[in-house]
Design a protein around this motif. Structure first.
Motif, PDB file in Angstrom:
ATOM      1  N   VAL A 139      18.482  15.257   6.762  1.00  0.00           N
ATOM      2  CA  VAL A 139      19.901  15.174   6.426  1.00  0.00           C
ATOM      3  C   VAL A 139      20.184  16.212   5.351  1.00  0.00           C
ATOM      4  N   LEU A 180      23.857  12.629  -1.528  1.00  0.00           N
ATOM      5  CA  LEU A 180      23.295  11.800  -0.472  1.00  0.00           C
ATOM      6  C   LEU A 180      22.725  10.487  -1.009  1.00  0.00           C
ATOM      7  N   VAL A 229      15.326  11.226  -1.001  1.00  0.00           N
ATOM      8  CA  VAL A 229      16.560  11.967  -1.248  1.00  0.00           C
ATOM      9  C   VAL A 229      16.371  12.931  -2.417  1.00  0.00           C
ATOM     10  N   ASP A 230      16.859  14.142  -2.240  1.00  0.00           N
ATOM     11  CA  ASP A 230      16.910  15.170  -3.288  1.00  0.00           C
ATOM     12  C   ASP A 230      15.567  15.349  -4.001  1.00  0.00           C
ATOM     13  N   ALA A 281      17.653  15.349   2.417  1.00  0.00           N
ATOM     14  CA  ALA A 281      16.937  14.078   2.498  1.00  0.00           C
ATOM     15  C   ALA A 281      16.174  14.025   3.811  1.00  0.00           C
ATOM     16  N   SER A 299      23.620  18.212   3.124  1.00  0.00           N
ATOM     17  CA  SER A 299      25.055  18.246   2.858  1.00  0.00           C
ATOM     18  C   SER A 299      25.291  18.847   1.481  1.00  0.00           C
ATOM     19  N   ALA A 352      22.511   6.998   9.071  1.00  0.00           N
ATOM     20  CA  ALA A 352      22.921   8.061   8.152  1.00  0.00           C
ATOM     21  C   ALA A 352      24.421   8.314   8.234  1.00  0.00           C
ATOM     22  N   LEU A 401      22.055   7.176   0.926  1.00  0.00           N
ATOM     23  CA  LEU A 401      20.918   6.969   1.814  1.00  0.00           C
ATOM     24  C   LEU A 401      19.822   6.134   1.162  1.00  0.00           C
ATOM     25  N   VAL A 438      28.307  16.853   6.905  1.00  0.00           N
ATOM     26  CA  VAL A 438      26.922  16.391   6.914  1.00  0.00           C
ATOM     27  C   VAL A 438      26.220  16.946   8.159  1.00  0.00           C
ATOM     28  N   ARG A 443      27.626  17.351  -0.210  1.00  0.00           N
ATOM     29  CA  ARG A 443      28.025  16.122  -0.894  1.00  0.00           C
ATOM     30  C   ARG A 443      26.747  15.377  -1.297  1.00  0.00           C
ATOM     31  N   LEU A 458      26.980   7.776   5.066  1.00  0.00           N
ATOM     32  CA  LEU A 458      27.613   8.937   4.427  1.00  0.00           C
ATOM     33  C   LEU A 458      29.060   9.140   4.829  1.00  0.00           C
ATOM     34  N   HIS A 471      22.187  19.401  -1.114  1.00  0.00           N
ATOM     35  CA  HIS A 471      21.447  18.143  -1.119  1.00  0.00           C
ATOM     36  C   HIS A 471      20.680  18.011   0.202  1.00  0.00           C
TER      37      HIS A 471
END
Length: 493
Positions: free
Chosen positions: A434, A440, A463-464, A415, A436, A271, A443, A386, A438, A275, A413
């Protein structure tokens, strides 16, 4: 009996019960871990012993006379305190990571009898002072208050002083032997005690000490929080495993700091490389130190990186320095103390990366799972920072989903990284969350982390939107609601 002697006896016996109760968690932790259920079992069993002991002690004092009972009760109680050590050491391995019922049985066998016998001392001592019905309330109230004061002294002295200066077994043996000696001295002074119980108490104490000495050590170091050992990996020359209580907690290669052995640690590295790409240094804060694997990996793979490690246990840091080659510096600092408290002292916008890897047994300490803690992490991270965290859970993955919702409530965000069985809800174990502000998306294709030969089979990320669909709608964890231990215990019990 002079009132002063009765007061000392009540103070000492009550204090000894709380010394044992305070240390009981450390005694059983190598076999059952440290969870809320561990302390619930201990507190419940000790309270049951206090209740029964007080009742039976009062009846016995009326029937047999207090002078015959005080010495033997102190001596037998002290011997049972010492005997709790070999009881735990012999029976503990048989219930390692067992059910809640097994935990309760172990605590009953180890701690109920000494709690009951020592709690019988107070009503017996009260009986020696009741010579005038007109002052019964005064006598009972005074000795009750003194007993409570002894309990408080036992708790504070043990928690704040003794465990930081002496090994836990030494405290238990020392307090038990002191009670045995005091009981024998009391019996000689009163000259009314039966010799049989006194001889039995002395014999039991000697046998218990002999068993404790004869049993192999359960770990290298008993810190204030862990039973800690460093084991050699026979398949890798420089490999060392740090074991804390029931868990293989960390793996360090003394010859190669980039080696990432555990699968979740490789997910951490993957990760980070996805990232925060490239070899640019990062400023990191670590919630939990363990073997300091990730701080050293960052130091080696991204020269110039800084790490601030928030580690609860000062003695553990010393063990890692002595046995695992840790060298702290301006770029790798260890701040000892509770991470929830320590993180409040870190500056806003001071880190690119936060890593959560603190555990008590198999569970993340509940106060490190809540929205309030995640908001503190968010405050410390820079705008594109992150946060990654190790989570252990098993189907139905209630804790993991709730923790993901908690991350999602603070960061834009989110994950989850894990194997295929975890992603389809049929498996469990370690996973990595994870979060952030920002995106992701990187990933979606996880890289092999620097220094690793491969990623664990089946590794993937949600993710998301995919992560939120998998998560469902669990309740966000807060300081008012975070039943982490209960959820995990329901799975294993």
């Amino acid at each position: 009996m002079p009132p002063s002697v009765a007061s000392v006896v009540v103070f000492a016996s009550s204090g000894a019960v709380l010394v044992l109760e305070t240390l009981a968690g450390r005694l059983v932790a190598p076999y059952v871990g440290v969870t809320l259920e561990t302390f619930t079992a201990i507190i419940g069993v000790v309270l049951a012993g206090i209740s029964l002991g007080t009742w039976v002690g009062g009846r016995a004092a009326d029937r047999y006379g207090p002078e015959r009972l005080l010495g033997p009760l102190l001596a037998v109680g002290g011997a049972l305190v010492v005997a709790s050590l070999p009881v735990v050491r012999v029976l503990g391995p048989g219930i390692r990571n067992g059910s809640t019922e097994s935990l309760v049985i172990l605590t009953v066998l180890a701690f109920f009898a000494p709690s009951a016998v020592l709690s019988a001392v107070s009503p017996v001592a009260v009986r020696t002072q009741l010579h005038d019905l007109a002052v019964t309330g005064t006598v009972v109230g005074r000795l009750s208050a003194i007993g409570t004061a002894g309990s408080l002294a036992g708790v504070f002295a043990t928690g704040f002083v003794l465990v930081t200066t002496m090994p836990v077994p030494a405290i238990v043996v020392g307090s038990g032997i002191a009670l045995v000696i005091g009981g024998v001295a009391m019996a000689i002074w009163l000259r009314r005690a039966e010799r049989g119980p006194l001889g039995g108490a002395v014999g039991l104490a000697i046998v218990a000490v002999g068993l404790q000495v004869g049993l192999p050590p359960e770990c290298d170091v008993q810190t204030a929080y862990y039973c800690a050992s460093v084991e050699v990996d026979e398949e890798r020359e420089g490999g060392r495993v740090l074991r804390l209580d029931t868990l293989r907690h960390s793996y360090v290669d003394l010859d190669d700091p980039t080696h990432l052995e555990f699968r979740y640690i490789r997910w951490f590295g993957s990760a980070i490389d996805a990232l925060l790409p490239g070899d640019e240094p990062v400023d990191a804060v670590h919630l939990g130190g363990g073997g300091f694997t990730m701080p050293r990996w960052l130091e080696e793979t991204r020269p110039g990186s800084t790490s601030v490690v928030l580690e609860l246990d000062e003695q553990l840091v010393e063990l890692v320095e002595d046995e695992l080659g840790l060298e702290t510096s301006d770029d790798l600092q260890a701040i000892t103390g509770d991470a929830r408290v320590s993180i409040a002292g870190l500056d806003d916008d001071s880190a690119d990366l936060a890593i959560g890897d603190a555990f008590g047994g198999i569970a993340v300490p509940w106060h490190l799972t809540t929205r309030e803690l995640v908001e503190e992490v968010h405050r410390v991270l820079r705008d594109d920072g992150v946060y990654i965290a190790n989570i252990i859970d098993h189907p139905p993955l209630r804790f993991l989903r709730a923790e993901m919702a908690t991350f999602d409530a603070v960061f834009e965000h989110v994950a989850v990284i894990g194997d295929a069985e975890l992603r389809d809800g049929t498996g469990g174990g370690n996973s990595v969350l994870v979060a952030s502000d920002r995106p992701l998306d990187a990933l979606d294709e996880l890289p092999i982390p620097t220094g690793a030969a491969e990623l664990p089979a089946g590794t993937g990320a949600l993710v998301d939107d995919e992560a939120r669909a998998w998560m469902g709608e669990p309740e966000v964890l807060t300081d008012d609601f975070a039943p982490v231990d209960q959820w995990l215990t329901q799975r294993t019990g």
